[in-house]
Design a protein around this motif. Sequence first.
Motif, short mmCIF file in Angstrom:
data_model
loop_
_atom_site.label_atom_id
_atom_site.label_comp_id
_atom_site.label_asym_id
_atom_site.label_seq_id
_atom_site.Cartn_x
_atom_site.Cartn_y
_atom_site.Cartn_z
N MET A 1 -44.41 -60.94 45.98
CA MET A 1 -44.26 -60.91 44.54
C MET A 1 -44.12 -59.47 44.02
N ARG A 2 -44.91 -58.54 44.58
CA ARG A 2 -44.85 -57.15 44.13
C ARG A 2 -43.46 -56.55 44.33
N PRO A 3 -42.79 -56.78 45.49
CA PRO A 3 -41.44 -56.21 45.64
C PRO A 3 -40.48 -56.74 44.57
N LEU A 4 -40.64 -58.00 44.18
CA LEU A 4 -39.78 -58.58 43.16
C LEU A 4 -40.03 -57.91 41.81
N ILE A 5 -41.29 -57.70 41.47
CA ILE A 5 -41.62 -57.04 40.20
C ILE A 5 -41.13 -55.60 40.22
N LEU A 6 -41.32 -54.90 41.35
CA LEU A 6 -40.85 -53.53 41.47
C LEU A 6 -39.33 -53.46 41.31
N ALA A 7 -38.61 -54.39 41.94
CA ALA A 7 -37.15 -54.41 41.83
C ALA A 7 -36.72 -54.65 40.39
N ALA A 8 -37.40 -55.54 39.70
CA ALA A 8 -37.06 -55.83 38.30
C ALA A 8 -37.30 -54.59 37.43
N CYS A 9 -38.41 -53.90 37.66
CA CYS A 9 -38.70 -52.68 36.88
C CYS A 9 -37.67 -51.59 37.16
N LEU A 10 -37.31 -51.42 38.41
CA LEU A 10 -36.31 -50.41 38.75
C LEU A 10 -34.96 -50.73 38.13
N SER A 11 -34.59 -52.00 38.10
CA SER A 11 -33.30 -52.35 37.51
C SER A 11 -33.30 -52.10 36.01
N LEU A 12 -34.43 -52.30 35.35
CA LEU A 12 -34.52 -52.00 33.92
C LEU A 12 -34.41 -50.50 33.66
N LEU A 13 -35.01 -49.70 34.54
CA LEU A 13 -34.91 -48.26 34.40
C LEU A 13 -33.50 -47.76 34.67
N ALA A 14 -32.77 -48.42 35.57
CA ALA A 14 -31.41 -48.00 35.91
C ALA A 14 -30.41 -48.40 34.84
N ALA A 15 -30.68 -49.43 34.07
CA ALA A 15 -29.72 -49.93 33.09
C ALA A 15 -29.29 -48.87 32.08
N PRO A 16 -30.21 -48.09 31.47
CA PRO A 16 -29.75 -47.07 30.54
C PRO A 16 -28.86 -46.01 31.22
N ALA A 17 -29.15 -45.69 32.46
CA ALA A 17 -28.31 -44.70 33.16
C ALA A 17 -26.90 -45.22 33.32
N LEU A 18 -26.76 -46.51 33.62
CA LEU A 18 -25.43 -47.07 33.76
C LEU A 18 -24.68 -47.05 32.44
N ALA A 19 -25.40 -47.28 31.35
CA ALA A 19 -24.78 -47.28 30.03
C ALA A 19 -24.34 -45.87 29.62
N GLN A 20 -24.82 -44.87 30.32
CA GLN A 20 -24.51 -43.49 29.99
C GLN A 20 -23.28 -42.97 30.74
N SER A 21 -22.46 -43.89 31.26
CA SER A 21 -21.24 -43.48 31.96
C SER A 21 -20.09 -44.39 31.56
N VAL A 22 -18.88 -43.89 31.82
CA VAL A 22 -17.67 -44.64 31.52
C VAL A 22 -16.86 -44.72 32.82
N ALA A 23 -16.42 -45.93 33.15
CA ALA A 23 -15.59 -46.14 34.33
C ALA A 23 -14.14 -45.85 33.96
N LEU A 24 -13.50 -44.97 34.72
CA LEU A 24 -12.10 -44.62 34.49
C LEU A 24 -11.23 -45.15 35.61
#
Length: 167
Positions: free
Chosen positions: A1-24
Motif C-alpha cells: 500500500m505504501r508504494p502505491l501512496i508514494l507513487a500517487a504523491c510523486l505523480s501529483l508533485l510531477a504534474a505542475p512540472a509537466l504543465a510548465q513546459s510546451v511540446a513542440l
Amino acid sequence: MRPLILAACLSLLAAPALAQSVALTGPAGQTAMVTARDLAALPRHTVVLDAHGQKNSFDGPLLIDVLARVGAPTGKALRGAELSNAVIVTASDGYQVVIGLAEADPGTRPNKIILADRMDGKPLPEKDGAFRLVVEGDLRPARSARLVTAIKVVKLGEGKPAGHAGH
C-alpha cells in the motif's frame, strides 16, 4: 500500500512540472520540450492585448523564435513551399487555434505573435496556465489561446518552388 501512496504523491508533485513546459513539433517531425527557463533565454517582446475591454501587457519570446528550436524556417528561409506551413497551437483543455507560419515571422507582417509567460510584469495568472499565445493586431482575442501545452508546425502542401516570386 505504501508504494502505491508514494507513487500517487510523486505523480501529483510531477504534474505542475509537466504543465510548465510546451511540446513542440517541427515541420519534419522534430520534437522538443521547452520550459519557462528556455523561453526566458530567448529575446523578449511585449504585446498589449485588449481582451473584452481590459488591456494587459504580455511578455515572451516571438513564436517564430520558439519554433526555430524544432527546425521551422525563419526570415529569408521562409519562402516557397514553407509559406503553406501552418502552426497548430493546442491548450490543455483541448482548445486549438491555427495560424500560418508566415504570420508568425516579423519579416512577413508587423504584428507580433508571442508565447507569453508573463502578464503585467508577473507570471501569468493560473487561469491562463504557464504559457499563453498572444496575437497582436487581431480584432478579437480568440486566437490568443490560454493554457498552451503543444505547438506543432504542419506542412499543408507543396506550394510553389522556392524561386517563385509572390504577387
